[in-house]
Design an enzyme around this catalytic site. Structure first.
Site, PDB file in Angstrom:
ATOM      1  N   CYS A  56       0.772  -1.222   0.051  1.00 47.88           N
ATOM      2  CA  CYS A  56      -0.008   0.097   0.108  1.00 47.88           C
ATOM      3  C   CYS A  56       0.857   1.276  -0.065  1.00 47.88           C
ATOM      4  O   CYS A  56       1.938   1.148   0.748  1.00 47.88           O
ATOM      5  CB  CYS A  56      -0.724   0.058   1.265  1.00 47.88           C
ATOM      6  N   CYS A  60       0.252   5.055   6.960  1.00 49.34           N
ATOM      7  CA  CYS A  60      -0.529   4.942   8.475  1.00 49.34           C
ATOM      8  C   CYS A  60       0.700   4.099   9.398  1.00 49.34           C
ATOM      9  O   CYS A  60       0.965   2.912   8.848  1.00 49.34           O
ATOM     10  CB  CYS A  60      -1.763   4.186   8.082  1.00 49.34           C
ATOM     11  N   CYS A  63       0.297   0.390  10.292  1.00 47.83           N
ATOM     12  CA  CYS A  63      -0.132  -0.495   9.447  1.00 47.83           C
ATOM     13  C   CYS A  63       0.996  -1.624   8.730  1.00 47.83           C
ATOM     14  O   CYS A  63       1.935  -0.845   8.012  1.00 47.83           O
ATOM     15  CB  CYS A  63      -0.859   0.036   8.168  1.00 47.83           C
ATOM     16  N   CYS A 100     -16.148  -9.723   6.136  1.00 49.65           N
ATOM     17  CA  CYS A 100     -15.341  -8.528   5.871  1.00 49.65           C
ATOM     18  C   CYS A 100     -14.224  -8.645   5.110  1.00 49.65           C
ATOM     19  O   CYS A 100     -13.343  -9.260   5.394  1.00 49.65           O
ATOM     20  CB  CYS A 100     -15.038  -7.744   7.385  1.00 49.65           C
ATOM     21  N   CYS A 131     -19.118  -6.925   4.275  1.00 52.76           N
ATOM     22  CA  CYS A 131     -18.548  -5.496   4.564  1.00 52.76           C
ATOM     23  C   CYS A 131     -17.232  -5.544   3.691  1.00 52.76           C
ATOM     24  O   CYS A 131     -16.639  -6.535   3.304  1.00 52.76           O
ATOM     25  CB  CYS A 131     -18.241  -5.658   5.961  1.00 52.76           C
ATOM     26  N   CYS A 191     -19.568   1.065   8.869  1.00 51.94           N
ATOM     27  CA  CYS A 191     -18.895   0.325   9.922  1.00 51.94           C
ATOM     28  C   CYS A 191     -17.646   1.450  10.336  1.00 51.94           C
ATOM     29  O   CYS A 191     -16.564   1.577   9.341  1.00 51.94           O
ATOM     30  CB  CYS A 191     -18.186  -0.918   9.678  1.00 51.94           C
ATOM     31  N   ARG A 263     -17.492  -3.104  18.399  1.00 50.59           N
ATOM     32  CA  ARG A 263     -16.784  -4.149  18.231  1.00 50.59           C
ATOM     33  C   ARG A 263     -15.319  -4.140  18.826  1.00 50.59           C
ATOM     34  O   ARG A 263     -14.859  -3.384  18.830  1.00 50.59           O
ATOM     35  CB  ARG A 263     -16.635  -4.584  16.631  1.00 50.59           C
TER      36      ARG A 263
HETATM   37  N1  SAM Z   1      -6.885   0.486   3.241  1.00 50.61           N
HETATM   38  C1  SAM Z   1      -8.035   0.577   3.709  1.00 50.61           C
HETATM   39  C2  SAM Z   1      -8.097   1.674   4.679  1.00 50.61           C
HETATM   40  O1  SAM Z   1      -7.050   2.041   5.133  1.00 50.61           O
HETATM   41  O2  SAM Z   1      -9.112   2.129   4.736  1.00 50.61           O
HETATM   42  C3  SAM Z   1      -8.730  -0.792   4.334  1.00 50.61           C
HETATM   43  C4  SAM Z   1      -7.751  -1.671   5.227  1.00 50.61           C
HETATM   44  S1  SAM Z   1      -7.035  -0.937   6.767  1.00 50.61           S
HETATM   45  C5  SAM Z   1      -5.952  -2.233   7.057  1.00 50.61           C
HETATM   46  C6  SAM Z   1      -8.527  -0.837   7.626  1.00 50.61           C
HETATM   47  C7  SAM Z   1      -8.342  -0.503   9.096  1.00 50.61           C
HETATM   48  O3  SAM Z   1      -7.524  -1.588   9.717  1.00 50.61           O
HETATM   49  C8  SAM Z   1      -7.557   0.695   9.415  1.00 50.61           C
HETATM   50  O4  SAM Z   1      -8.215   1.872   9.267  1.00 50.61           O
HETATM   51  C9  SAM Z   1      -7.033   0.342  10.950  1.00 50.61           C
HETATM   52  O5  SAM Z   1      -8.126   1.073  11.469  1.00 50.61           O
HETATM   53  C10 SAM Z   1      -7.061  -0.964  11.287  1.00 50.61           C
HETATM   54  N2  SAM Z   1      -5.758  -1.541  11.271  1.00 50.61           N
HETATM   55  C11 SAM Z   1      -4.779  -1.717  10.601  1.00 50.61           C
HETATM   56  N3  SAM Z   1      -3.459  -2.168  11.105  1.00 50.61           N
HETATM   57  C12 SAM Z   1      -3.905  -2.130  12.621  1.00 50.61           C
HETATM   58  C13 SAM Z   1      -3.028  -2.511  13.568  1.00 50.61           C
HETATM   59  N4  SAM Z   1      -1.858  -2.784  13.476  1.00 50.61           N
HETATM   60  N5  SAM Z   1      -3.682  -2.578  14.843  1.00 50.61           N
HETATM   61  C14 SAM Z   1      -5.003  -2.241  14.984  1.00 50.61           C
HETATM   62  N6  SAM Z   1      -5.702  -1.666  13.888  1.00 50.61           N
HETATM   63  C15 SAM Z   1      -5.324  -1.772  12.503  1.00 50.61           C
HETATM   64 FE1  SF4 Z   2      -2.989   1.324   3.286  1.00 54.53          FE
HETATM   65 FE2  SF4 Z   2      -2.857   0.097   5.872  1.00 54.53          FE
HETATM   66 FE3  SF4 Z   2      -3.238   2.890   5.445  1.00 54.53          FE
HETATM   67 FE4  SF4 Z   2      -5.072   1.122   4.645  1.00 54.53          FE
HETATM   68  S1  SF4 Z   2      -4.458   1.266   6.765  1.00 54.53           S
HETATM   69  S2  SF4 Z   2      -4.356   2.776   3.550  1.00 54.53           S
HETATM   70  S3  SF4 Z   2      -3.796  -0.707   3.834  1.00 54.53           S
HETATM   71  S4  SF4 Z   2      -1.233   1.506   4.858  1.00 54.53           S
END
Ligand code: SAM
Ligand code: SF4
Ligand code: DTB
Length: 346
Positions: A56, A60, A63, A100, A131, A191, A263
């Site tokens: 990606c 974030c 992530c 989901c 979802c 959600c 949740r």
């Molecule tokens: N890429 C899309 C986005 O960012 O909206 C969808 C997937 S993203 C992985 C979905 C959510 O997963 C993020 O908004 C975050 O809240 C959660 N998430 C990702 N990594 C995480 C982590 N290490 N611990 C807790 N929640 C996490």
């Molecule tokens: Fe990309 Fe992870 Fe951010 Fe979703 S949460 S936009 S997968 S870096």
């Protein structure tokens, strides 16, 4: 269920005052709200699948799927419909009512939408709620997904508006609000929640819940994730949160969005069973079940089944869902449609 006034004008001070209540008073108040609007012994079960993994472009800080961090997650292109259907069938057989699907995109391209729509259509045909969480949506995307049978779209605010810039630099908080608006306008259920334990202050946890509760509609599902600190991400060494502070966050979410399903999301693997039990008492009415979240581990299904039995919890079967194909998570037996403990309508 009693009628309740859903407020969208929560002040930061009011929410901070809820956080500051003596722990027992807060839990008592949250449980009272929970039991007034929900079956306090039922827990909705969702299962996650990463349909497009890693690589990606976003940054974030939490992530594992951001390409710029070296987390060892192997990038994988969008799965084929058949691969997703096989996983969705397995999730249903293990007791999930909602499936989901997550994609590690900044947002889908126009050309991705027909492919995701085909996946959604096939999963919906199994009798599961659907979802998707695909990132920021472009023009017409939400309507197309709704037309394919999508029930919910997950898009989290993640943290308080004033802390957001510490965590993500490649998009703005307001971009998220725009996508949430598109979701609502397309008639999809929302959600939307966030992550706790990213180094934010209690005031900022209150700020996240204030932003969620003051959306034009309370999200139907509110995932509260505890940070899963993944090696290689900037938040790998984030200071560990006091588990009772996480429980307080669930309780306050319960009070300010009384009808939403809160949740208990990522982070259960690191959580004591007793802390999970407190979260259920405080108003958590949903979990992700299945051995994996998107890329990280979740408690194994046998452990959750035992926990449900120890706490006399049963899976919530959504209104109108009457099929018998799923397992009763509580007993592990195949659901007998009305007479077993899972609560499916006869
Ligand atoms: N890429 C899309 C986005 O960012 O909206 C969808 C997937 S993203 C992985 C979905 C959510 O997963 C993020 O908004 C975050 O809240 C959660 N998430 C990702 N990594 C995480 C982590 N290490 N611990 C807790 N929640 C996490
Ligand atoms: Fe990309 Fe992870 Fe951010 Fe979703 S949460 S936009 S997968 S870096
Ligand atoms: C949400 O709020 N939590 C889920 C789901 N929505 C998409 C994701 C949790 C991801 C945890 C890290 C991982 O497994 O990659």
């Amino acid at each position: 269920m009693p009628e309740v006034l859903l407020r969208h004008d929560w002040t930061r001070a009011e929410i901070a005052a809820l956080f500051a209540l003596p722990f027992n008073d807060l839990l008592y108040r949250a449980h009272t709200v929970h039991a007034a609007h929900h079956d306090a012994n039922a827990v909705q079960i969702s299962t996650l699948l990463s349909i497009k993994t890693g690589g990606c472009p976003e940054d974030c800080a939490y992530c594992p799927q951001a390409q710029r961090y070296h987390t060892g997650v192997a990038a994988q292109k969008l799965l084929e419909v058949d691969e997703v259907v096989a996983q969705a069938k397995a999730a249903k057989a293990a007791g999930a009512s909602r499936f989901c699907m997550g994609a590690a995109w900044r947002g889908p391209k126009d050309r991705d939408i027909p492919k995701v729509a085909a996946i959604v259509r096939a999963v919906k045909a199994l009798g599961l709620e659907t979802c998707a969480t695909l990132g920021l949506l472009g023009e017409g995307h939400a309507q197309a997904l709704k037309g394919a049978g999508l029930d919910y779209y997950n898009h989290n605010l993640d943290t308080a508006p004033e802390y957001y810039g510490e965590v993500i630099h490649t998009r703005e908080f307001d971009d998220r609000l725009d996508t949430l608006e598109q979701i609502r306008e397309a008639g999809l259920k929302t959600c939307c929640g966030g992550i706790i334990g990213m180094g934010e202050t209690r005031e900022q946890r209150a700020g996240l819940l204030q932003a969620l509760a003051n959306l034009p509609e309370h999200p139907q599902s509110v995932p509260i994730n505890q940070l899963v600190p993944v090696p290689g991400t900037p938040l790998e060494h984030a200071e560990k949160l006091d588990p009772f502070e996480f429980v307080r966050t669930i309780a306050v979410a319960r009070i300010v969005m009384p009808k939403s399903i809160v949740r208990l999301s990522a982070g259960r693997r690191q959580m004591d069973d007793a802390v999970q039990a407190l979260c259920f008492f405080a108003g958590a009415g949903s979990i992700f079940a299945g051995d994996k979240l998107l890329t990280t581990d979740n408690p194994d299904v046998a452990h959750d089944r035992a926990l449900f039995a120890r706490l006399d919890l049963h899976p919530l079967i959504p209104a109108g869902m009457t099929d018998t194909g799923h397992a009763d998570l509580y007993t592990g037996e195949t659901c007998c449609n009305g007479s077993c403990s899972c609560g499916a309508a006869a």
